[in-house]
Each structure stands twice: as structure tokens, then as C-alpha cells.
Design a protein around this motif. Structure first.
Motif, PDB file in Angstrom:
ATOM      1  N   PRO A 290       0.756  -1.188   0.169  1.00  0.00           N
ATOM      2  CA  PRO A 290       0.122  -0.258   0.032  1.00  0.00           C
ATOM      3  C   PRO A 290       0.864   1.456   0.097  1.00  0.00           C
ATOM      4  CG  PRO A 290       0.042  -1.054   2.036  1.00  0.00           C
ATOM      5  CD  PRO A 290       0.614  -2.107   1.279  1.00  0.00           C
ATOM      6  N   THR A 322      -6.928  -0.258  -7.963  1.00  0.00           N
ATOM      7  CA  THR A 322      -7.368   0.411  -6.865  1.00  0.00           C
ATOM      8  C   THR A 322      -8.350  -0.753  -6.168  1.00  0.00           C
ATOM      9  OG1 THR A 322      -7.452   2.572  -7.463  1.00  0.00           O
ATOM     10  CG2 THR A 322      -8.824   1.935  -5.570  1.00  0.00           C
ATOM     11  N   ARG A 325      -6.152  -3.729  -5.233  1.00  0.00           N
ATOM     12  CA  ARG A 325      -5.419  -3.479  -3.929  1.00  0.00           C
ATOM     13  C   ARG A 325      -6.114  -3.669  -2.735  1.00  0.00           C
ATOM     14  NH1 ARG A 325      -1.435   1.538  -3.913  1.00  0.00           N
ATOM     15  NH2 ARG A 325       0.106  -0.064  -4.104  1.00  0.00           N
ATOM     16  N   GLN A 326      -7.329  -3.111  -2.615  1.00  0.00           N
ATOM     17  CA  GLN A 326      -8.307  -3.462  -1.821  1.00  0.00           C
ATOM     18  C   GLN A 326      -8.701  -4.777  -1.445  1.00  0.00           C
ATOM     19  OE1 GLN A 326     -11.791  -0.924  -3.264  1.00  0.00           O
ATOM     20  NE2 GLN A 326     -10.827   1.045  -2.283  1.00  0.00           N
ATOM     21  N   SER A 329      -5.746  -6.290   0.254  1.00  0.00           N
ATOM     22  CA  SER A 329      -5.565  -5.772   1.657  1.00  0.00           C
ATOM     23  C   SER A 329      -6.793  -6.196   2.890  1.00  0.00           C
ATOM     24  CB  SER A 329      -5.538  -4.392   1.798  1.00  0.00           C
ATOM     25  OG  SER A 329      -6.405  -3.767   1.212  1.00  0.00           O
TER      26      SER A 329
END
Length: 332
Positions: A290, A322, A325-326, A329
Motif C-alpha cells: 500500500p 484500486t 489493492r483493496q 488488503s
């Protein structure tokens, strides 16, 4: 068709360190080469072995090739090998199993190797030939890495004072005093048909004192890369300098662009697809951090337009950078 001859960049780093110590301006030498300019920051990347060896020989042209290869080999260790290699090697219960693991797994570290062994009286000859080399000065640079890996593997079983009965080199370069002093009573022959060491059978059947049973359950077969995987491994270090064309990549791996195109077509791939897949593969790894901005990831992969990067990433993964990545994570 022969696979691209590639090797981990950690192997090349040893030569870079030696050249830097004798005053060679490495950064300038890399800029003038076909090697990735930031290869020192990517020890686990793969580069063309012939390209790396030829560059090292040209850059260190004032150093005797046999001496240069020996000095580089003496700096190699298990630490320069991949974790899978180290794990399987240290799991081996006897010298014979450990040496077989070394011979087999070495082909994962260096895809240009061909290995075999046979008995000679009360000894065993362990052969590990380097393909793509013709016996010239550059050959001994590659051979020394192989020879020292085999010797170090046996010393991990028989102790640091162990020496092979014989070393043979395909290269015709004569070893100097340093090499003869280092190997004591070992016979050393050059201009031979094979790169090999001769080991007493009794030494091969010694039990290994050091064994790490929890190291890794990966087998050598699990490590083998197919043609497409090797191609992606070669392309990855060049992404930051802009994506290499099919002509550049073909030259790096030692074949014509037409042959490369035919090979990919026979496998159901296109070069543009391989390139896009390699970029997405590396982008996925970078997106898991991140702390790295998406725009910086796009630029590091050779995209001048971050929106173009987002479109391609979404087309190939089904989600935007995006959203990806979310997801990794745990935010979604």
C-alpha cells in the motif's frame, strides 16, 4: 526447441562486485549494455546467461578469464541460490542425494545446464555442461560457477578441507598459480569434452551432518519453468526501461524474432499477450504494497499513461488496480 539460457541476476552480481572493486565504472558499463540498467536491485530476476557472461568478460577484459571466473566462484555460496534450491539441498540425507539435488536443481538456477554422472572405478564423475558456449574465454566464467557449486556441496558433507580428485574444463584457458594452490593435489585439465568433478564413491555415501527437515517440500520438478515462464522471467527486469520489442527480446534469448514468433504461435500465445501478462503479474505484486502509489507502479512498468495501465489491468484481471489493492488488503 532449446529453452532460453537464463540465470538469476544474483549470479551476475558477483561479477559486478568484483569489477567494481578493481575500479570499473559499472553504471556506465551497464548503460552501454543490453542488460537491465537496474539489475543490481533485482537479484531474483532472470537475465540471459550468454549476455551476462559476455558482458562480464568484455567489461573485465584486463583480467585473466580463468582467474576472473575462479574469484567470482569463490564468492558464490548458498546465499546466492534461490530459497527452493537451498531448502532442497539441506534436506538431503546423504552426500549422494545432496549432490543429485545440486545437479538437478542447478538447472533451475541456470537453464543452460545439462547434467549426468557415471562411475570410473571407485569414483563417480559428476558432469554439468554449459550449453551455448564454445570453449572460448567466456566458457570458463560459466564453468567456474558450476565447479564451485559442486565442490561446495560436497564440502557441506565431507568438510571444508575436502578436495575432488579431478576437475575438468571445456574451456582451453590455462589456470594460474592461484587456482593450483587453492586445489592442492587435485588434477586440473582444460580443453576437455565435459565440465566435471571426480568424486570418490565413499565420499558420496557419507551421511549429511547438517539437515534441515522443515526447509521446503518443493521438488525439482515443481521448479521447472516452461518456455513462456522463462520468457516472462527475461522480460521482467526490462519493464522499468520501457517494454522490450519482440526483436530485442529475441536477441536477448539468442534466437531470431521470426523463430520466437513461430514458437509462441505454436504454444497459443502472442508476444504482446506475454508482455501484457508479465506487466500485470508484476503490477499485482507491487499493488500488494500500500505504500507504493498506483501512478508510480504504472511508470515503473513502462506505462507513460496511468489510465492506459488501469484499462489493461482491468481487462486482464476483471478489476481496477484500486479494487485489486483493496481485495488483497482485505478492505473489500
Amino acid at each position: 526447441m532449446t529453452q532460453p539460457a537464463i540465470v538469476r541476476a544474483a549470479y551476475l552480481q558477483v561479477f559486478i562486485d568484483l569489477l567494481r572493486e578493481i575500479g570499473v565504472p559499472i553504471e556506465r558499463a551497464l548503460e552501454r549494455s543490453a542488460l537491465p540498467t537496474w539489475i543490481e536491485d533485482m537479484p531474483d530476476a532472470y537475465v540471459s546467461l550468454p549476455l551476462a557472461i559476455d558482458w562480464a568478460l568484455r567489461t573485465g577484459r584486463d583480467v585473466d578469464p580463468m582467474e576472473f571466473g575462479y574469484r567470482a566462484a569463490m564468492r558464490q555460496s548458498l546465499a546466492t541460490m534461490s530459497p527452493e534450491f537451498r531448502g532442497a539441498l539441506l534436506d538431503a540425507p546423504t552426500g549422494l542425494v545432496r549432490m543429485r539435488t545440486c545437479l538437478s536443481a542447478a538447472m533451475r538456477e541456470d537453464s543452460s545446464l545439462s547434467t549426468r554422472s557415471w562411475r570410473e572405478g571407485n569414483s563417480v564423475r559428476l558432469v554439468c555442461n554449459t550449453l551455448r558456449f564454445d570453449g572460448g574465454p567466456s566458457t570458463c566464467l560459466a564453468e567456474w560457477g558450476i565447479i564451485q557449486a559442486l565442490v561446495d556441496t560436497m564440502r557441506s558433507v565431507a568438510g571444508p578441507k575436502w578436495y575432488p580428485e579431478e576437475l575438468t574444463f571445456v574451456s582451453s584457458c590455462a589456470p594460474g598459480t592461484t587456482v593450483f594452490e587453492a586445489y592442492g593435489n587435485t588434477r586440473i585439465a582444460v580443453g576437455c569434452p565435459h565440465t566435471s568433478i571426480l568424486v570418490k564413491s565413499a565420499d558420496l555415501f557419507r551421511p549429511c551432518a547438517e539437515q534441515v527437515t522443515s526447509a521446503s517440500n518443493l521438488t525439482v520438478e515443481n521448479w521447472e519453468m516452461d518456455f513462456v515462464a522463462r520468457l516472462r522471467a527475461v522480460i521482467r527486469p526490462y519493464l522499468g526501461d520501457g517494454h522490450p520489442s519482440i526483436y530485442q527480446t529475441a536477441e536477448i534469448i539468442g534466437m531470431s524474432s521470426r523463430t520466437l514468433q513461430r514458437k509462441l504461435t505454436s504454444l497459443g500465445h502472442t508476444y504482446s499477450g506475454i508482455l501484457a501478462g508479465t506487466r500485470v503479474e508484476q503490477a499485482s505484486e507491487l499493488l500488494s504494497d500500500p505504500g507504493i502509489k498506483i501512478v508510480d507502479i504504472a511508470l515503473s512498468l513502462g506505462y507513460e499513461d496511468p489510465q492506459n495501465f488501469s484499462r489493461i489491468f482491468r481487462r486482464m484481471t476483471g478489476m481496477t488496480p484500486t479494487a485489486y489493492r483493496q481485495s488483497v488488503s482485505g478492505e473489500l
